[in-house]
Write a protein that holds these residues in place. Structure first.
Motif, PDB file in Angstrom:
ATOM      1  N   GLN A 277       1.696 108.733 -16.954  1.00  0.00           N
ATOM      2  CA  GLN A 277       1.470 107.745 -15.907  1.00  0.00           C
ATOM      3  C   GLN A 277       0.404 108.192 -14.918  1.00  0.00           C
ATOM      4  O   GLN A 277      -0.083 107.389 -14.147  1.00  0.00           O
ATOM      5  CB  GLN A 277       2.773 107.457 -15.171  1.00  0.00           C
ATOM      6  CG  GLN A 277       3.796 106.775 -16.040  1.00  0.00           C
ATOM      7  CD  GLN A 277       5.123 106.598 -15.316  1.00  0.00           C
ATOM      8  OE1 GLN A 277       5.321 107.100 -14.223  1.00  0.00           O
ATOM      9  NE2 GLN A 277       6.030 105.892 -15.943  1.00  0.00           N
TER      10      GLN A 277
ATOM     11  N   ILE B 247      -3.526 102.517  -8.455  1.00  0.00           N
ATOM     12  CA  ILE B 247      -2.899 101.391  -9.157  1.00  0.00           C
ATOM     13  C   ILE B 247      -3.824 100.877 -10.265  1.00  0.00           C
ATOM     14  O   ILE B 247      -3.402 100.686 -11.402  1.00  0.00           O
ATOM     15  CB  ILE B 247      -2.539 100.257  -8.173  1.00  0.00           C
ATOM     16  CG1 ILE B 247      -1.413 100.715  -7.249  1.00  0.00           C
ATOM     17  CG2 ILE B 247      -2.156  98.981  -8.920  1.00  0.00           C
ATOM     18  CD1 ILE B 247      -1.167  99.789  -6.064  1.00  0.00           C
ATOM     19  N   TYR B 248      -5.085 100.672  -9.926  1.00  0.00           N
ATOM     20  CA  TYR B 248      -6.049 100.218 -10.932  1.00  0.00           C
ATOM     21  C   TYR B 248      -6.189 101.244 -12.052  1.00  0.00           C
ATOM     22  O   TYR B 248      -6.219 100.897 -13.237  1.00  0.00           O
ATOM     23  CB  TYR B 248      -7.418  99.929 -10.302  1.00  0.00           C
ATOM     24  CG  TYR B 248      -7.538  98.564  -9.681  1.00  0.00           C
ATOM     25  CD1 TYR B 248      -7.817  97.458 -10.469  1.00  0.00           C
ATOM     26  CD2 TYR B 248      -7.383  98.367  -8.318  1.00  0.00           C
ATOM     27  CE1 TYR B 248      -7.931  96.188  -9.911  1.00  0.00           C
ATOM     28  CE2 TYR B 248      -7.495  97.109  -7.746  1.00  0.00           C
ATOM     29  CZ  TYR B 248      -7.771  96.028  -8.549  1.00  0.00           C
ATOM     30  OH  TYR B 248      -7.884  94.779  -7.995  1.00  0.00           O
TER      31      TYR B 248
ATOM     32  N   THR C 256      -4.116 103.389 -13.117  1.00  0.00           N
ATOM     33  CA  THR C 256      -2.909 103.455 -13.938  1.00  0.00           C
ATOM     34  C   THR C 256      -2.852 102.293 -14.929  1.00  0.00           C
ATOM     35  O   THR C 256      -2.296 102.429 -16.014  1.00  0.00           O
ATOM     36  CB  THR C 256      -1.656 103.444 -13.036  1.00  0.00           C
ATOM     37  OG1 THR C 256      -1.721 104.573 -12.162  1.00  0.00           O
ATOM     38  CG2 THR C 256      -0.381 103.529 -13.845  1.00  0.00           C
ATOM     39  N   ASN C 257      -3.435 101.168 -14.555  1.00  0.00           N
ATOM     40  CA  ASN C 257      -3.339  99.959 -15.372  1.00  0.00           C
ATOM     41  C   ASN C 257      -4.539  99.701 -16.276  1.00  0.00           C
ATOM     42  O   ASN C 257      -4.449  98.866 -17.179  1.00  0.00           O
ATOM     43  CB  ASN C 257      -3.110  98.743 -14.465  1.00  0.00           C
ATOM     44  CG  ASN C 257      -1.709  98.743 -13.904  1.00  0.00           C
ATOM     45  OD1 ASN C 257      -0.766  98.433 -14.617  1.00  0.00           O
ATOM     46  ND2 ASN C 257      -1.558  99.130 -12.652  1.00  0.00           N
ATOM     47  N   PHE C 258      -5.654 100.387 -16.028  1.00  0.00           N
ATOM     48  CA  PHE C 258      -6.865 100.186 -16.812  1.00  0.00           C
ATOM     49  C   PHE C 258      -7.465 101.535 -17.191  1.00  0.00           C
ATOM     50  O   PHE C 258      -7.314 102.506 -16.454  1.00  0.00           O
ATOM     51  CB  PHE C 258      -7.914  99.384 -16.020  1.00  0.00           C
ATOM     52  CG  PHE C 258      -7.492  97.991 -15.653  1.00  0.00           C
ATOM     53  CD1 PHE C 258      -7.616  96.948 -16.563  1.00  0.00           C
ATOM     54  CD2 PHE C 258      -6.958  97.715 -14.406  1.00  0.00           C
ATOM     55  CE1 PHE C 258      -7.224  95.665 -16.234  1.00  0.00           C
ATOM     56  CE2 PHE C 258      -6.562  96.432 -14.064  1.00  0.00           C
ATOM     57  CZ  PHE C 258      -6.694  95.402 -14.980  1.00  0.00           C
ATOM     58  N   THR C 259      -8.184 101.553 -18.292  1.00  0.00           N
ATOM     59  CA  THR C 259      -8.912 102.771 -18.674  1.00  0.00           C
ATOM     60  C   THR C 259     -10.175 102.859 -17.815  1.00  0.00           C
ATOM     61  O   THR C 259     -10.599 101.872 -17.190  1.00  0.00           O
ATOM     62  CB  THR C 259      -9.322 102.737 -20.154  1.00  0.00           C
ATOM     63  OG1 THR C 259     -10.298 101.686 -20.335  1.00  0.00           O
ATOM     64  CG2 THR C 259      -8.128 102.531 -21.075  1.00  0.00           C
TER      65      THR C 259
END
Length: 162
Positions: free
Chosen positions: A22, A96-97, A99-102
């Motif tokens: 994560q 946050i970004y 964690t959600n995108f490569t």
């Protein structure tokens, strides 16, 4: 006893690897910070400061002119004191970004926001969000009223007095 220790050790290893999965890479964090900067999110947060201060003013000044004068003179100091919060906000949103995108996806998103259409979207987004919220609230209210009427009628048909 050895078996319990082995189980605990395995659980610790599994949880540590889940946390690592994560945790965004440094490349993703760099790309995310750049994206957040391009999106001018810190500027949007800074724009909230006057509204926050206006909301605090009545409680702190208590409609006393001598306190209001001092309150107004303290505004530059308050803006400076908020600077670390802007940095924390950028870092938190970047995480946050990331964690959600490569990292590659983040660079693609940033490339869009650097284009004229992306800049226009950033400019229009506050108004669009406000309008979309109003539409959602209105439709939600209508749906709730309709559902209430339908459920009330259905319950009455089953003999309930409402």
């Amino acid at each position: 006893m050895v078996r319990r220790l082995l189980i605990v050790a395995c659980l610790l290893l599994l949880s540590a690897s889940a946390v690592r999965a994560q945790t965004p890479s440094s490349d993703a964090m760099t790309a995310a910070r750049s994206l957040v900067t391009t999106m001018k999110l810190a500027d949007q947060y800074k724009a909230l400061l006057p509204a926050i201060l206006l909301g605090l003013k009545p409680a702190l000044t208590q409609d006393r002119p001598e306190i209001e004068r001092d309150y107004e003179t303290m505004m530059p100091m308050v803006a400076d004191a908020f600077e670390p919060y802007y940095t924390s906000m950028v870092d938190g949103i970047a995480a946050i970004y990331a964690t959600n995108f490569t990292a590659a996806e983040l660079r693609d998103i940033e490339a869009f926001y650097r284009q004229p259409t992306g800049q226009k979207m950033l400019e229009k987004m506050p108004v669009i969000s406000q309008q979309a919220l109003a539409v959602g609230q209105e439709i939600g209210r209508k749906a709730a009223d309709d559902l209430k009427a339908r459920l009330t009628e259905a319950l009455r048909q089953k003999g309930h007095k409402l």
